[in-house]
Design a protein around this motif. Structure first.
Motif, mmCIF file in Angstrom:
data_model
loop_
_atom_site.group_PDB
_atom_site.id
_atom_site.type_symbol
_atom_site.label_atom_id
_atom_site.label_comp_id
_atom_site.label_asym_id
_atom_site.label_seq_id
_atom_site.Cartn_x
_atom_site.Cartn_y
_atom_site.Cartn_z
ATOM 1 N N ALA A 20 -24.510 -28.877 1.211
ATOM 2 C CA ALA A 20 -23.227 -29.442 0.792
ATOM 3 C C ALA A 20 -23.154 -30.936 1.090
ATOM 4 O O ALA A 20 -22.667 -31.713 0.261
ATOM 5 N N GLU A 21 -23.637 -31.345 2.258
ATOM 6 C CA GLU A 21 -23.612 -32.772 2.590
ATOM 7 C C GLU A 21 -24.403 -33.573 1.563
ATOM 8 O O GLU A 21 -23.946 -34.618 1.085
ATOM 9 N N GLY A 22 -25.588 -33.104 1.216
ATOM 10 C CA GLY A 22 -26.427 -33.812 0.254
ATOM 11 C C GLY A 22 -25.801 -33.900 -1.125
ATOM 12 O O GLY A 22 -25.797 -34.962 -1.758
ATOM 13 N N VAL A 23 -25.255 -32.791 -1.602
ATOM 14 C CA VAL A 23 -24.620 -32.762 -2.920
ATOM 15 C C VAL A 23 -23.394 -33.664 -2.929
ATOM 16 O O VAL A 23 -23.188 -34.455 -3.859
ATOM 17 N N PHE A 24 -22.586 -33.585 -1.881
ATOM 18 C CA PHE A 24 -21.363 -34.384 -1.816
ATOM 19 C C PHE A 24 -21.694 -35.870 -1.755
ATOM 20 O O PHE A 24 -21.086 -36.685 -2.455
ATOM 21 N N MET B 269 -34.617 -30.574 -3.242
ATOM 22 C CA MET B 269 -35.649 -31.459 -3.797
ATOM 23 C C MET B 269 -35.729 -31.297 -5.309
ATOM 24 O O MET B 269 -35.940 -32.270 -6.031
ATOM 25 N N GLU B 270 -35.527 -30.082 -5.793
ATOM 26 C CA GLU B 270 -35.519 -29.841 -7.236
ATOM 27 C C GLU B 270 -34.367 -30.579 -7.915
ATOM 28 O O GLU B 270 -34.426 -30.883 -9.102
ATOM 29 N N LYS B 271 -33.329 -30.886 -7.151
ATOM 30 C CA LYS B 271 -32.177 -31.638 -7.659
ATOM 31 C C LYS B 271 -32.334 -33.139 -7.387
ATOM 32 O O LYS B 271 -31.438 -33.921 -7.674
ATOM 33 N N GLY B 272 -33.447 -33.515 -6.768
ATOM 34 C CA GLY B 272 -33.685 -34.921 -6.453
ATOM 35 C C GLY B 272 -32.979 -35.398 -5.201
ATOM 36 O O GLY B 272 -32.774 -36.595 -5.011
ATOM 37 N N ILE B 273 -32.611 -34.464 -4.322
ATOM 38 C CA ILE B 273 -31.919 -34.803 -3.084
ATOM 39 C C ILE B 273 -32.778 -34.351 -1.916
ATOM 40 O O ILE B 273 -33.087 -33.170 -1.781
ATOM 41 N N ASP B 274 -33.161 -35.296 -1.078
ATOM 42 C CA ASP B 274 -34.014 -34.999 0.073
ATOM 43 C C ASP B 274 -33.150 -34.791 1.323
ATOM 44 O O ASP B 274 -32.532 -35.734 1.810
ATOM 45 N N PRO C 153 -33.778 -28.360 11.659
ATOM 46 C CA PRO C 153 -33.764 -28.848 10.277
ATOM 47 C C PRO C 153 -33.178 -27.783 9.346
ATOM 48 O O PRO C 153 -33.016 -26.632 9.735
ATOM 49 N N PRO C 154 -32.909 -28.174 8.109
ATOM 50 C CA PRO C 154 -32.425 -27.185 7.135
ATOM 51 C C PRO C 154 -33.468 -26.109 6.870
ATOM 52 O O PRO C 154 -34.668 -26.313 7.075
ATOM 53 N N ASP C 155 -33.011 -24.986 6.386
ATOM 54 C CA ASP C 155 -33.906 -23.914 5.970
ATOM 55 C C ASP C 155 -34.837 -24.443 4.889
ATOM 56 O O ASP C 155 -34.398 -25.191 3.999
ATOM 57 N N PRO C 156 -36.114 -24.091 4.923
ATOM 58 C CA PRO C 156 -37.056 -24.550 3.888
ATOM 59 C C PRO C 156 -36.603 -24.225 2.465
ATOM 60 O O PRO C 156 -36.879 -24.984 1.535
ATOM 61 N N LYS C 157 -35.893 -23.117 2.286
ATOM 62 C CA LYS C 157 -35.396 -22.763 0.948
ATOM 63 C C LYS C 157 -34.373 -23.795 0.475
ATOM 64 O O LYS C 157 -34.353 -24.173 -0.700
ATOM 65 N N ALA C 158 -33.521 -24.245 1.399
ATOM 66 C CA ALA C 158 -32.516 -25.261 1.062
ATOM 67 C C ALA C 158 -33.199 -26.580 0.733
ATOM 68 O O ALA C 158 -32.831 -27.255 -0.241
ATOM 69 N N ILE C 159 -34.199 -26.946 1.514
ATOM 70 C CA ILE C 159 -34.931 -28.190 1.255
ATOM 71 C C ILE C 159 -35.561 -28.142 -0.133
ATOM 72 O O ILE C 159 -35.462 -29.103 -0.910
ATOM 73 N N GLN C 160 -36.190 -27.017 -0.448
ATOM 74 C CA GLN C 160 -36.845 -26.852 -1.756
ATOM 75 C C GLN C 160 -35.836 -26.980 -2.899
ATOM 76 O O GLN C 160 -36.070 -27.727 -3.861
ATOM 77 N N LEU C 161 -34.735 -26.255 -2.818
ATOM 78 C CA LEU C 161 -33.732 -26.307 -3.885
ATOM 79 C C LEU C 161 -33.159 -27.702 -4.063
ATOM 80 O O LEU C 161 -32.956 -28.162 -5.183
#
Length: 129
Positions: free
Chosen positions: A2-6, A42-47, A32-40
């Motif tokens: 949510a922080e990244g998207v916002f 990154m697919e949106k261009g948010i690290d 750190p965030p869950d690896p699944k969250a990091i992956q999703l």
């Protein structure tokens, strides 16, 4: 997530960064965030790989202008911890009338569903702000 998207949505609309930070009621501080969250993300261009969990406390609550939570129970808990938070704590899904469940330790499809809800909530909040 949510922080990244916002943060990304806020910058796109306002052309400047604001102090957007996340904190949890039961955070695994320093993790750190869950690896699944990091992956999703990154697919949106948010690290979000550099993010580390932090615990919400009274100081953070008092210094915040707006606190967005995922579920109504979280809103109620924050207002119990710090009664002065009333009026600045809302659900991310407030305008759509929905809670966003925590995908922690769940399958990737739950993370994907959670991300969709986060994006809906952020979109609604960005329009209101």
């Amino acid at each position: 997530m949510a922080e990244g998207v916002f943060r990304q949505a806020f910058v796109e609309v306002n052309n400047f960064e604001s102090r957007i930070r996340s904190a949890g009621l039961g955070a695994l501080v320093g993790h750190p965030p869950d690896p699944k969250a990091i992956q999703l993300m990154m697919e949106k261009g948010i690290d979000i790989s550099d993010h580390r969990a932090r615990q919400l406390n009274q100081e953070i609550i008092r210094k915040s202008d707006l606190i967005l939570v995922m579920e109504l129970d979280q809103k109620n808990t924050i207002e119990e911890i710090e009664p002065t938070a009333r009026g600045k704590v809302f659900r991310l899904g407030e305008w759509g009338g929905f809670d966003i469940p925590d995908p922690y330790q769940k399958e990737i499809h739950v993370f994907e569903e959670t991300l969709i809800l986060i994006e809906q909530g952020v979109s609604q909040w960005i329009k209101k702000l």
